[in-house]
Design a protein around this motif. Sequence first.
Motif, PDB file in Angstrom:
ATOM      1  N   PHE A  44       3.237  -0.829   4.105  1.00 32.62           N
ATOM      2  CA  PHE A  44       2.703   0.531   3.977  1.00 32.62           C
ATOM      3  C   PHE A  44       3.890   1.471   3.763  1.00 32.62           C
ATOM      4  CE2 PHE A  44      -0.273  -1.890   6.471  1.00 32.62           C
ATOM      5  CZ  PHE A  44      -1.498  -1.540   5.940  1.00 32.62           C
ATOM      6  N   VAL A  87       0.878  -1.174   0.000  1.00 31.09           N
ATOM      7  CA  VAL A  87       0.000   0.000   0.000  1.00 31.09           C
ATOM      8  C   VAL A  87       0.916   1.225   0.000  1.00 31.09           C
ATOM      9  CG1 VAL A  87      -1.787   1.256   1.268  1.00 31.09           C
ATOM     10  CG2 VAL A  87      -1.714  -1.251   1.372  1.00 31.09           C
ATOM     11  N   LEU A  89      -7.350   0.087   5.960  1.00 35.00           N
ATOM     12  CA  LEU A  89      -7.777   0.034   4.556  1.00 35.00           C
ATOM     13  C   LEU A  89      -8.476   1.318   4.114  1.00 35.00           C
ATOM     14  CD1 LEU A  89      -9.043  -3.644   4.513  1.00 35.00           C
ATOM     15  CD2 LEU A  89      -6.996  -2.761   3.364  1.00 35.00           C
ATOM     16  N   TRP A 130      -0.800   4.850   5.211  1.00 28.79           N
ATOM     17  CA  TRP A 130       0.667   4.944   5.318  1.00 28.79           C
ATOM     18  C   TRP A 130       1.124   6.026   6.297  1.00 28.79           C
ATOM     19  CZ3 TRP A 130      -1.984   5.027   0.636  1.00 28.79           C
ATOM     20  CH2 TRP A 130      -2.393   6.303   0.195  1.00 28.79           C
ATOM     21  N   ASP A 185      -3.596  -2.641  -5.313  1.00 25.01           N
ATOM     22  CA  ASP A 185      -4.925  -2.234  -4.889  1.00 25.01           C
ATOM     23  C   ASP A 185      -5.356  -3.214  -3.796  1.00 25.01           C
ATOM     24  OD1 ASP A 185      -7.386  -1.111  -4.686  1.00 25.01           O
ATOM     25  OD2 ASP A 185      -8.183  -2.063  -6.508  1.00 25.01           O
ATOM     26  N   VAL A 186      -4.967  -2.919  -2.579  1.00 30.33           N
ATOM     27  CA  VAL A 186      -5.119  -3.880  -1.478  1.00 30.33           C
ATOM     28  C   VAL A 186      -6.530  -3.786  -0.889  1.00 30.33           C
ATOM     29  CG1 VAL A 186      -4.280  -4.485   0.831  1.00 30.33           C
ATOM     30  CG2 VAL A 186      -2.645  -3.859  -0.967  1.00 30.33           C
TER      31      VAL A 186
END
Lengths: 258, 258
Positions: free
Chosen positions: B84, B66, B236, B209, B74-75
């Motif tokens: 991250f 990510v 997410l 992140w 595209d998690v």
Amino acid sequence: MNLKDRDSLIQKWLVEIKEYIIEQKNTDLNIEEKTADNDLVTRMDKSIEEQLVKKIRETFPEDKIVGEEGYGDDVKDLTGTVWFIDPIDGTLNFVMQQENFAVMIAVYTEGVGQLGYIYDITHDKLYSSTKGDGVRCNGQQLEIPLDLNLSKGLVASSSALMCKDQYPAVRKIGAESLGVRMLGSAGLETIEVAKGNVSAYIASNLKPWDIAPGLLFMEELGMTGTQFDNQPIDLLQNNNIVFATKNAHKDIIDMLEK
Amino acid sequence: MNLKDRDSLIQKWLVEIKEYIIEQKNTDLNIEEKTADNDLVTRMDKSIEEQLVKKIRETFPEDKIVGEEGYGDDVKDLTGTVWFIDPIDGTLNFVMQQENFAVMIAVYTEGVGQLGYIYDITHDKLYSSTKGDGVRCNGQQLEIPLDLNLSKGLVASSSALMCKDQYPAVRKIGAESLGVRMLGSAGLETIEVAKGNVSAYIASNLKPWDIAPGLLFMEELGMTGTQFDNQPIDLLQNNNIVFATKNAHKDIIDMLEK
């Protein structure tokens, strides 16, 4: 003593203060509240000012001294040579963080700034100015910051202005800028303006020793320092101040006057 | 690869990134606006993420990534191992100041933080955590901060929360604390919490992140990280977050819920 010799002597004293702070800062600070639980004074603030005042009186017996902790004089006018001393600016940071504070000294003659010093002790960066010679960091000349408008730069300000509503225009000014930064030390925030890291510093109720070196820095860098109402700063009383690039200063004063 | 070896490898990569940033930062940054004039991306953000993603894919082909700049995946869930990456956190500071930014990496397995890194490049201080081993700065263990109440400590927050009125409680929280600090980098502000320099960091609309390494730091230091409504942070999506000492966290959530 000429300005150059005074400058060398003050820089020597500041290095001695730095060494003293590093040596002492993990000892008992003997913290006392002054006017509120976030207005503190430590043994260190007092001791640094006392040592500095003693040195100034020995070397410059004619000079007057305006000091935060009361070891100086009851100065009623700016005739002759006047020293402004803030032994530890950002005492709350000093107590809570043991970093992010500054030692500040300024020397004015007949109301005109001659020498100014803001020493970021944690990072060992001494910002200094001798009238007519710009501003230096550890001896190296700072560049003149870009004359950005308010909307093109960051601004520094204070908790009091952001969290309380005494001057609601300041939050609008923050929203108009690219973003607000707050460090909790007038000295460190003045450095941010001098470096061009922020285009303005806006603060309320600053004391003469919080302002005196920075006001000289602003003059030396072609920047502007005034009160909120655009009047000149008065170093005999508390001031609400704007230190800024010329363009950001104009934008900010316009918004404060609305 | 075991955690210890992963940690060594990531630290090696971070040193390479630091050297790259120092080498490149006075070159043309090729600045672009993303969503607004204070949401910027530079050539450096993109290039660092691209290099890092390439290394991760070579060494850990099973892992998901990510990343802020879109070189990752595209998690849709946190199964398996997820990285991250924030190549430059505080891009506005990076552009305006060439300092006061951080590189951030975190590795989670099945939704549980395993490794976290926040690298204050300017001061060459790498804060890192391996699950179960606390938080370290350049290898040296950080002490667990005092569990201060809101009124006994400083808090960090953001311009958006202070200047706009989407969450007016945050300004009241600031006024209840000893003072507010704002650095313009989620990473650097998380470090301030981890060091105990501030007792809380309150920010809105942070990306996964921005949060992932700090959430592990909080767990490792016996501190708390949640959303404004006291729900667990969801890596997410965007989150409004409170990272804080247990006591300050309780005080802040009470005030946010009023």
